[in-house]
Design an enzyme around this catalytic site. Structure first.
Site, mmCIF file in Angstrom:
data_model
loop_
_atom_site.group_PDB
_atom_site.id
_atom_site.type_symbol
_atom_site.label_atom_id
_atom_site.label_comp_id
_atom_site.label_asym_id
_atom_site.label_seq_id
_atom_site.Cartn_x
_atom_site.Cartn_y
_atom_site.Cartn_z
ATOM 1 N N CYS A 1 0.788 -1.239 0.000
ATOM 2 C CA CYS A 1 0.000 0.000 0.000
ATOM 3 C C CYS A 1 0.822 1.292 0.000
ATOM 4 O O CYS A 1 0.404 2.290 -0.578
ATOM 5 C CB CYS A 1 -1.029 0.009 1.120
ATOM 6 S SG CYS A 1 -0.334 0.106 2.769
ATOM 7 N N CYS B 1 -3.395 -2.620 -0.832
ATOM 8 C CA CYS B 1 -2.344 -3.517 -0.339
ATOM 9 C C CYS B 1 -1.991 -4.617 -1.329
ATOM 10 O O CYS B 1 -1.055 -5.381 -1.111
ATOM 11 C CB CYS B 1 -2.763 -4.116 1.001
ATOM 12 S SG CYS B 1 -3.141 -2.849 2.233
ATOM 13 N N LYS C 1 -5.901 -8.760 11.458
ATOM 14 C CA LYS C 1 -5.810 -7.319 11.210
ATOM 15 C C LYS C 1 -7.181 -6.834 10.769
ATOM 16 O O LYS C 1 -7.717 -7.285 9.747
ATOM 17 C CB LYS C 1 -4.767 -7.040 10.142
ATOM 18 C CG LYS C 1 -4.677 -5.551 9.796
ATOM 19 C CD LYS C 1 -3.534 -5.255 8.849
ATOM 20 C CE LYS C 1 -3.502 -3.767 8.505
ATOM 21 N NZ LYS C 1 -2.398 -3.437 7.614
ATOM 22 N N GLU D 1 -8.049 -16.987 11.291
ATOM 23 C CA GLU D 1 -6.926 -16.302 10.641
ATOM 24 C C GLU D 1 -5.607 -16.669 11.326
ATOM 25 O O GLU D 1 -4.610 -16.945 10.653
ATOM 26 C CB GLU D 1 -7.105 -14.778 10.700
ATOM 27 C CG GLU D 1 -8.131 -14.212 9.725
ATOM 28 C CD GLU D 1 -7.599 -14.112 8.293
ATOM 29 O OE1 GLU D 1 -6.474 -14.562 8.021
ATOM 30 O OE2 GLU D 1 -8.332 -13.582 7.438
ATOM 31 N N LYS E 1 -4.253 -6.682 15.546
ATOM 32 C CA LYS E 1 -4.128 -5.257 15.265
ATOM 33 C C LYS E 1 -5.472 -4.683 14.866
ATOM 34 O O LYS E 1 -6.129 -5.288 14.014
ATOM 35 C CB LYS E 1 -3.122 -5.089 14.131
ATOM 36 C CG LYS E 1 -2.939 -3.677 13.651
ATOM 37 C CD LYS E 1 -2.110 -3.678 12.412
ATOM 38 C CE LYS E 1 -2.016 -2.250 11.913
ATOM 39 N NZ LYS E 1 -1.304 -2.165 10.678
HETATM 40 C C1 PBG Z 1 -0.103 -1.324 5.836
HETATM 41 C C2 PBG Z 1 -0.203 -1.001 7.268
HETATM 42 C C3 PBG Z 1 -1.099 -0.161 7.946
HETATM 43 C C4 PBG Z 1 -0.686 -0.109 9.271
HETATM 44 C C5 PBG Z 1 0.421 -0.949 9.373
HETATM 45 N N1 PBG Z 1 0.689 -1.509 8.140
HETATM 46 C C6 PBG Z 1 -2.217 0.681 7.442
HETATM 47 C C7 PBG Z 1 -3.378 0.093 6.823
HETATM 48 O O1 PBG Z 1 -3.588 -1.120 6.819
HETATM 49 O O2 PBG Z 1 -4.115 0.903 6.256
HETATM 50 C C8 PBG Z 1 -1.296 0.707 10.364
HETATM 51 C C9 PBG Z 1 -0.397 1.042 11.493
HETATM 52 C C10 PBG Z 1 -0.883 2.133 12.362
HETATM 53 O O3 PBG Z 1 -2.002 2.650 12.237
HETATM 54 O O4 PBG Z 1 -0.104 2.501 13.258
HETATM 55 N N2 PBG Z 1 -0.982 -2.216 5.333
#
Ligand code: PBG
Length: 328
Positions: free
Chosen positions: A118, A126, A191, A229, A244
């Site tokens: 991304c 992504c 995530k 997952e 996350k």
């Molecule tokens: C990339 C990614 C993201 C984050 C970590 N890797 C953003 C998203 O998925 O849009 C977010 C990390 C954060 O908010 O501190 N895919």
């Protein structure tokens, strides 16, 4: 009468019975490396966090080492983005050069490379895009290529955050085939499609150009699916699994810890950091107390590894506590 207060009479007693301890070695500090020269750009929604160019990364690495934090997670911001995220898997990409520099000046620092397209794609998604669709299988070889390129640059750990199905397996296979058998995979397994990533997208210039990430990132409502997952990623060869964001998902952290035998990481994401910083700046909360409470809560929920923008401050506070001049 059962007097539970006996366990709380003074700090020595409280320490004796304390069940959860956050350690400096639990913390991972995320960093943004930008293409260009002499760059130290503040990120407005994340006070204290900057984008650095590779030629200025030494000063930030010195801060990490001074704080006693032993791991960093790198995000690259390339100068040129394209449809297929070419900079993500170029050995001369900004992240690869940053890794090589860090390994030169701080060989013992654990370097984790985020694996996702991304930040490198013109559309900000992504994976590869066809019309409005985010392609899964077509994206996998690029993620594998990116992981190998990061490992070649010196990354100790690769952390796929794209949420494509099957990525852990292809990344493991590619790393092994290229001789990187000891490169560890920390998978962003559960995530969620979250509003808490807002400030990060400013920091990494990675907001999707159209639509959202809901066809690949998880629905915040789903706990049982999060377990699937995690188990899927473990089955594909993940060494560490991640949940996350952290705070609105502590039940998922606990569930992952109870249902698997893998080390668990939790990502205390950008929006969570911004909220604390904003409230602290207004004098509405005591930042130090709140941060330590948050980190303790994440650990108590079952995470071993905590990825947090508070890492350097927290590490300093933890050291002060060890020396006995502080603490809650
Ligand atoms: C990339 C990614 C993201 C984050 C970590 N890797 C953003 C998203 O998925 O849009 C977010 C990390 C954060 O908010 O501190 N895919």
């Amino acid at each position: 009468m059962n007097r539970l207060r006996r366990l709380r009479v003074n700090e020595t007693m409280r320490r004796l019975v304390r069940e959860t301890r956050v350690d400096r070695s639990d913390l991972v500090y995320p960093m943004f490396v930008a293409e260009g020269e002499n760059i130290k750009n503040p990120i407005s929604a994340m006070p204290g966090i900057y984008q650095y160019s590779v030629d200025r990364i030494d000063e930030e690495i010195r801060r990490v080492e001074d704080a006693g934090v032993s791991a960093v997670l790198l995000f690259g911001i390339p100068a040129h983005k394209d449809e297929v995220g070419s900079e993500a898997y170029s050995d001369e990409g900004v992240t690869q050069r940053a890794i090589r520099r860090i390994k030169e000046i701080a060989p013992k620092l654990l370097v984790i490379a985020d694996i996702c397209l991304c930040e490198y794609t013109s559309h900000g998604h992504c994976g590869l895009v066809c019309g409005e669709e985010i392609l899964n299988d077509e994206t996998l070889p690029l993620l594998a290529k990116m992981a190998v390129s990061m490992a070649r640059a010196g990354a100790d750990v690769v952390a796929p955050s794209d949420m494509m199905d099957g990525r852990v397996a292809v990344i493991r296979e590619a790393l092994d085939a290229e001789g990187f058998k000891n490169t560890m995979i920390m998978a962003y397994s559960a995530k969620f499609a979250s509003g808490f990533y807002g400030p990060f997208r400013e920091a990494a210039h990675s907001a999707p150009g159209f639509g959202d990430r809901k066809t690949y990132q998880m629905d915040p409502a789903n706990r049982r699916e999060a377990v699937r997952e995690c188990l899927t990623d473990i089955g594909e060869g993940a060494d560490v699994i991640m949940v996350k964001p952290a705070l609105a998902y502590l039940d998922i952290v606990r569930e992952a810890a109870d249902r698997t035998d893998c080390p668990i990481a939790a990502y205390n994401v950008s929006g969570e950091y911004s909220m604390v910083k904003a409230a602290a700046a207004n004098g509405w909360i005591d930042e130090r107390k709140v941060v330590m409470e948050i980190l303790c809560g994440i650990k108590r929920a079952g995470a071993k590894i905590i990825i947090t923008y508070h890492a350097l401050d927290a590490a300093r506070w933890l050291r002060e506590e060890e020396w006995g001049n502080g603490g809650a």
